[in-house]
Design a protein around this motif. Structure first.
Motif, PDB file in Angstrom:
ATOM      1  N   HIS A   1       0.807  -1.210   0.000  1.00 34.00           N
ATOM      2  CA  HIS A   1       0.000   0.000   0.000  1.00 34.00           C
ATOM      3  C   HIS A   1       0.850   1.275   0.000  1.00 34.00           C
ATOM      4  O   HIS A   1       0.477   2.313  -0.570  1.00 34.00           O
ATOM      5  CB  HIS A   1      -0.903  -0.062   1.247  1.00 34.00           C
ATOM      6  CG  HIS A   1      -1.355   1.246   1.794  1.00 34.00           C
ATOM      7  ND1 HIS A   1      -0.591   2.024   2.647  1.00 34.00           N
ATOM      8  CD2 HIS A   1      -2.518   1.916   1.628  1.00 34.00           C
ATOM      9  CE1 HIS A   1      -1.260   3.112   2.976  1.00 34.00           C
ATOM     10  NE2 HIS A   1      -2.431   3.066   2.381  1.00 34.00           N
ATOM     11  N   THR A   2       2.032   1.202   0.608  1.00 33.20           N
ATOM     12  CA  THR A   2       2.786   2.403   0.968  1.00 33.20           C
ATOM     13  C   THR A   2       3.213   3.266  -0.216  1.00 33.20           C
ATOM     14  O   THR A   2       3.023   4.490  -0.179  1.00 33.20           O
ATOM     15  CB  THR A   2       4.013   2.013   1.811  1.00 33.20           C
ATOM     16  OG1 THR A   2       3.558   1.248   2.940  1.00 33.20           O
ATOM     17  CG2 THR A   2       4.754   3.242   2.286  1.00 33.20           C
ATOM     18  N   PRO A   3       3.809   2.726  -1.286  1.00 31.34           N
ATOM     19  CA  PRO A   3       4.264   3.629  -2.360  1.00 31.34           C
ATOM     20  C   PRO A   3       3.131   4.374  -3.046  1.00 31.34           C
ATOM     21  O   PRO A   3       3.323   5.515  -3.485  1.00 31.34           O
ATOM     22  CB  PRO A   3       4.998   2.686  -3.324  1.00 31.34           C
ATOM     23  CG  PRO A   3       4.520   1.317  -2.999  1.00 31.34           C
ATOM     24  CD  PRO A   3       4.208   1.330  -1.545  1.00 31.34           C
ATOM     25  N   TYR A   4       1.972   3.760  -3.153  1.00 25.33           N
ATOM     26  CA  TYR A   4       0.832   4.440  -3.782  1.00 25.33           C
ATOM     27  C   TYR A   4       0.360   5.593  -2.908  1.00 25.33           C
ATOM     28  O   TYR A   4       0.083   6.699  -3.408  1.00 25.33           O
ATOM     29  CB  TYR A   4      -0.302   3.448  -4.017  1.00 25.33           C
ATOM     30  CG  TYR A   4       0.077   2.337  -4.962  1.00 25.33           C
ATOM     31  CD1 TYR A   4      -0.054   2.503  -6.341  1.00 25.33           C
ATOM     32  CD2 TYR A   4       0.591   1.136  -4.492  1.00 25.33           C
ATOM     33  CE1 TYR A   4       0.315   1.491  -7.216  1.00 25.33           C
ATOM     34  CE2 TYR A   4       0.962   0.122  -5.357  1.00 25.33           C
ATOM     35  CZ  TYR A   4       0.820   0.300  -6.716  1.00 25.33           C
ATOM     36  OH  TYR A   4       1.191  -0.697  -7.581  1.00 25.33           O
ATOM     37  N   ARG A   5       0.242   5.336  -1.618  1.00 24.20           N
ATOM     38  CA  ARG A   5      -0.195   6.383  -0.707  1.00 24.20           C
ATOM     39  C   ARG A   5       0.838   7.509  -0.652  1.00 24.20           C
ATOM     40  O   ARG A   5       0.481   8.699  -0.641  1.00 24.20           O
ATOM     41  CB  ARG A   5      -0.432   5.778   0.675  1.00 24.20           C
ATOM     42  CG  ARG A   5      -0.942   6.764   1.699  1.00 24.20           C
ATOM     43  CD  ARG A   5      -2.256   7.407   1.236  1.00 24.20           C
ATOM     44  NE  ARG A   5      -2.658   8.449   2.154  1.00 24.20           N
ATOM     45  CZ  ARG A   5      -3.606   8.284   3.086  1.00 24.20           C
ATOM     46  NH1 ARG A   5      -4.223   7.114   3.204  1.00 24.20           N
ATOM     47  NH2 ARG A   5      -3.929   9.274   3.871  1.00 24.20           N
ATOM     48  N   ARG A   6       2.119   7.156  -0.631  1.00 26.18           N
ATOM     49  CA  ARG A   6       3.169   8.180  -0.586  1.00 26.18           C
ATOM     50  C   ARG A   6       3.105   9.066  -1.832  1.00 26.18           C
ATOM     51  O   ARG A   6       3.228  10.292  -1.749  1.00 26.18           O
ATOM     52  CB  ARG A   6       4.530   7.498  -0.479  1.00 26.18           C
ATOM     53  CG  ARG A   6       5.705   8.464  -0.416  1.00 26.18           C
ATOM     54  CD  ARG A   6       6.983   7.715  -0.084  1.00 26.18           C
ATOM     55  NE  ARG A   6       7.253   6.654  -1.041  1.00 26.18           N
ATOM     56  CZ  ARG A   6       7.567   5.396  -0.695  1.00 26.18           C
ATOM     57  NH1 ARG A   6       7.632   5.057   0.583  1.00 26.18           N
ATOM     58  NH2 ARG A   6       7.812   4.486  -1.619  1.00 26.18           N
ATOM     59  N   ALA A   7       2.891   8.440  -2.969  1.00 23.50           N
ATOM     60  CA  ALA A   7       2.844   9.198  -4.221  1.00 23.50           C
ATOM     61  C   ALA A   7       1.673  10.173  -4.243  1.00 23.50           C
ATOM     62  O   ALA A   7       1.811  11.321  -4.699  1.00 23.50           O
ATOM     63  CB  ALA A   7       2.754   8.242  -5.406  1.00 23.50           C
ATOM     64  N   LEU A   8       0.508   9.749  -3.760  1.00 23.25           N
ATOM     65  CA  LEU A   8      -0.659  10.623  -3.757  1.00 23.25           C
ATOM     66  C   LEU A   8      -0.522  11.717  -2.697  1.00 23.25           C
ATOM     67  O   LEU A   8      -0.867  12.886  -2.948  1.00 23.25           O
ATOM     68  CB  LEU A   8      -1.926   9.805  -3.523  1.00 23.25           C
ATOM     69  CG  LEU A   8      -2.249   8.766  -4.600  1.00 23.25           C
ATOM     70  CD1 LEU A   8      -3.500   7.986  -4.234  1.00 23.25           C
ATOM     71  CD2 LEU A   8      -2.407   9.412  -5.972  1.00 23.25           C
ATOM     72  N   ASP A   9      -0.034  11.356  -1.511  1.00 21.62           N
ATOM     73  CA  ASP A   9       0.149  12.343  -0.445  1.00 21.62           C
ATOM     74  C   ASP A   9       1.075  13.477  -0.895  1.00 21.62           C
ATOM     75  O   ASP A   9       0.886  14.640  -0.510  1.00 21.62           O
ATOM     76  CB  ASP A   9       0.732  11.686   0.801  1.00 21.62           C
ATOM     77  CG  ASP A   9      -0.282  10.842   1.562  1.00 21.62           C
ATOM     78  OD1 ASP A   9      -1.490  10.976   1.288  1.00 21.62           O
ATOM     79  OD2 ASP A   9       0.142  10.046   2.419  1.00 21.62           O
ATOM     80  N   ARG A  10       2.056  13.142  -1.710  1.00 18.05           N
ATOM     81  CA  ARG A  10       3.030  14.131  -2.178  1.00 18.05           C
ATOM     82  C   ARG A  10       2.348  15.271  -2.936  1.00 18.05           C
ATOM     83  O   ARG A  10       2.821  16.406  -2.934  1.00 18.05           O
ATOM     84  CB  ARG A  10       4.036  13.425  -3.084  1.00 18.05           C
ATOM     85  CG  ARG A  10       5.282  14.214  -3.424  1.00 18.05           C
ATOM     86  CD  ARG A  10       6.158  13.391  -4.359  1.00 18.05           C
ATOM     87  NE  ARG A  10       6.763  12.247  -3.699  1.00 18.05           N
ATOM     88  CZ  ARG A  10       6.761  10.992  -4.157  1.00 18.05           C
ATOM     89  NH1 ARG A  10       6.122  10.692  -5.279  1.00 18.05           N
ATOM     90  NH2 ARG A  10       7.364  10.034  -3.489  1.00 18.05           N
ATOM     91  N   THR A  11       1.228  14.975  -3.587  1.00 18.37           N
ATOM     92  CA  THR A  11       0.542  15.973  -4.418  1.00 18.37           C
ATOM     93  C   THR A  11      -0.560  16.707  -3.663  1.00 18.37           C
ATOM     94  O   THR A  11      -1.297  17.497  -4.269  1.00 18.37           O
ATOM     95  CB  THR A  11      -0.083  15.298  -5.655  1.00 18.37           C
ATOM     96  OG1 THR A  11      -1.183  14.469  -5.237  1.00 18.37           O
ATOM     97  CG2 THR A  11       0.935  14.443  -6.381  1.00 18.37           C
ATOM     98  N   LEU A  12      -0.683  16.451  -2.361  1.00 18.56           N
ATOM     99  CA  LEU A  12      -1.756  17.042  -1.570  1.00 18.56           C
ATOM    100  C   LEU A  12      -1.218  17.846  -0.388  1.00 18.56           C
ATOM    101  O   LEU A  12      -1.903  18.015   0.620  1.00 18.56           O
ATOM    102  CB  LEU A  12      -2.701  15.938  -1.068  1.00 18.56           C
ATOM    103  CG  LEU A  12      -3.550  15.291  -2.164  1.00 18.56           C
ATOM    104  CD1 LEU A  12      -4.084  13.933  -1.710  1.00 18.56           C
ATOM    105  CD2 LEU A  12      -4.703  16.203  -2.575  1.00 18.56           C
ATOM    106  N   GLN A  13      -0.003  18.352  -0.540  1.00 12.40           N
ATOM    107  CA  GLN A  13       0.577  19.174   0.505  1.00 12.40           C
ATOM    108  C   GLN A  13      -0.062  20.561   0.518  1.00 12.40           C
ATOM    109  O   GLN A  13      -0.657  21.003  -0.467  1.00 12.40           O
ATOM    110  CB  GLN A  13       2.084  19.284   0.312  1.00 12.40           C
ATOM    111  CG  GLN A  13       2.810  17.943   0.347  1.00 12.40           C
ATOM    112  CD  GLN A  13       2.553  17.193   1.648  1.00 12.40           C
ATOM    113  OE1 GLN A  13       2.754  17.731   2.734  1.00 12.40           O
ATOM    114  NE2 GLN A  13       2.110  15.948   1.543  1.00 12.40           N
ATOM    115  N   ARG A  14       0.070  21.258   1.646  1.00 15.13           N
ATOM    116  CA  ARG A  14      -0.643  22.525   1.839  1.00 15.13           C
ATOM    117  C   ARG A  14      -0.343  23.537   0.742  1.00 15.13           C
ATOM    118  O   ARG A  14      -1.260  24.212   0.242  1.00 15.13           O
ATOM    119  CB  ARG A  14      -0.280  23.115   3.198  1.00 15.13           C
ATOM    120  CG  ARG A  14      -0.919  24.478   3.439  1.00 15.13           C
ATOM    121  CD  ARG A  14      -0.536  25.036   4.790  1.00 15.13           C
ATOM    122  NE  ARG A  14      -1.044  24.215   5.871  1.00 15.13           N
ATOM    123  CZ  ARG A  14      -0.852  24.487   7.157  1.00 15.13           C
ATOM    124  NH1 ARG A  14      -0.148  25.555   7.505  1.00 15.13           N
ATOM    125  NH2 ARG A  14      -1.355  23.693   8.089  1.00 15.13           N
TER     126      ARG A  14
END
Length: 396
Positions: free
Chosen positions: A85-98
């Motif tokens: 699960h981790t690389p997918y979540r990391r990739a998406l989280d990267r584009t949702l920073q403040r």
């Protein structure tokens, strides 16, 4: 055989469902139903929060919701356990920073203003099925950097998929799903040829991931993006419709939020608690557990009923009332908790705040003026909310 404690088919409205969950919290907090093939439901806040925070015992790789996709499809990251699960979540989280979310706000305001205009000009319409469906398509388009002409098609296709899913119309589900897969495949093909900055573009971010030194498989990247196309389209119409129904019934609150828009962020958190659009997501236990005297065996599905947890009177006094600035409002579980908490929550908060601010700014009053259609599992709330609105003086 485990005895039935509730029948999900008997609760047709959101109110009936919430009443059922209140009864279960009091008398049977770990409840069983034979509906949808049989599943357990955790209804108390403490149990739901603990299960969501224990991804080893409550795994996500078997099913994500009840009822589950009959095709048995598994898309990352929602249907994956760590470490997959981790690389997918990391990739998406990267584009949702403040910083990126803040840059999107002016464009989202412009989209909200444009999509609300037809209702303003007509003096009303279905706030959930029209504005509530069209505006989120633009939110998704901006986040994924899709071509602008895709937004109207995404709104129509996602709406067809959701309606067909709720009615279990398999052919239409497949047709609409395949079209969204096509959008995801085209997006991956384009970003592979012309990558964009990973902090700004989800597809490029996924393509840049290298777990164990190897890229993610294209099939799974496409699946993750296909999931992104849907998750941002299902909940917003229900949440917006439910909020507008509440504000129609509480005109004093509606007027107060119109006069003091700075209260909207706090009000939105209470609306999220009250009108959580998903009843809850599902997990499967990996080992036998006993909770409140009930034994759940490995492989049995368990729903974490966020909608019930968010109205747990042990955590939220007077749980069915709107209370602005609740001292413990951050305890609500509208976005889940743990590894599978909603990745898009910063964007969801911004987009809903923008939608409400625009609606209040451009009206002097609105109220429900027709029958409200309620969602069925796994959602809860209002999926169709016709309203009559009075334009603000500067709109006339």
């Amino acid at each position: 055989m485990t005895q039935d404690d509730f029948d999900p088919f008997e609760a047709e409205t959101a109110g009936e469902s919430l009443d059922m969950y209140a009864r279960l919290r009091r008398t049977c907090p770990v409840a069983h139903s034979s509906g949808y093939g049989g599943f357990w439901a955790l209804t108390r806040h403490a149990d739901v929060a603990a299960a969501a925070s224990d991804p080893v015992t409550f795994i996500s790789s078997v099913r994500a919701v009840v009822p589950s996709d009959p095709r048995g499809l598994r898309r990352p990251p929602l249907n994956y356990d760590a470490p997959a699960h981790t690389p997918y979540r990391r990739a998406l989280d990267r584009t949702l920073q403040r910083a990126r979310i803040e840059r999107l706000e002016p464009r989202l305001r412009a989209h909200a203003a444009r999509e609300l205009t037809p209702l303003i000009e007509r003096g009303g319409g279905d706030i959930a099925q029209e504005f509530g469906a069209q505006f989120p398509a633009w939110v998704t388009t901006e986040w994924l950097n899709l071509d602008p002409e895709i937004a109207p098609e995404l709104a129509t296709t996602a709406a067809r998929w959701v309606r067909a899913w709720r009615s279990m119309d398999g052919p239409v589900v497949n047709e609409a799903s395949e079209r969204m897969y096509g959008i995801a495949r085209d997006l991956v093909r384009d970003r592979r040829a012309e990558p964009r900055p990973v902090e700004e573009d989800p597809a490029s971010s996924l393509l840049a991931e290298r777990p164990d030194g190897r890229p993610l498989e294209d099939e799974h990247i496409v699946g993750a993006l296909r999931q992104c196309l849907v998750v941002g389209m299902v909940a917003p119409p229900i949440l917006l419709g439910s909020i507008c129904r509440h504000l129609s019934q509480d005109q004093a609150l509606q007027a107060r939020l119109r006069e003091r828009p700075e209260l909207l962020p706090a009000a939105l958190e209470e609306f999220l608690r009250l009108f959580t659009p998903y009843r809850g997501f599902a997990r499967t236990v990996s080992r036998e557990i006993e909770l409140h005297g009930r034994r759940i065996r490995p492989g049995e599905p368990v729903t974490l009923v966020y909608a019930s947890a968010n109205r747990d009177e042990e955590v939220f006094p007077d749980p069915d009332a709107f209370v602005l600035d609740r001292p413990n409002i951050t305890a609500h579980l509208a976005f889940g908790r743990g590894r599978h908490a909603c990745a898009g929550m910063p964007l969801a908060r911004l987009s809903m705040r923008v939608a409400l601010a625009e609606l209040l700014r451009r009206t002097s009053r609105f109220e429900v003026n027709g029958p409200v259609e309620n969602a069925r599992m796994p959602e809860i709330g209002a999926v169709s909310v016709p309203i009559r609105l009075e334009p603000a003086p500067n709109e006339e």
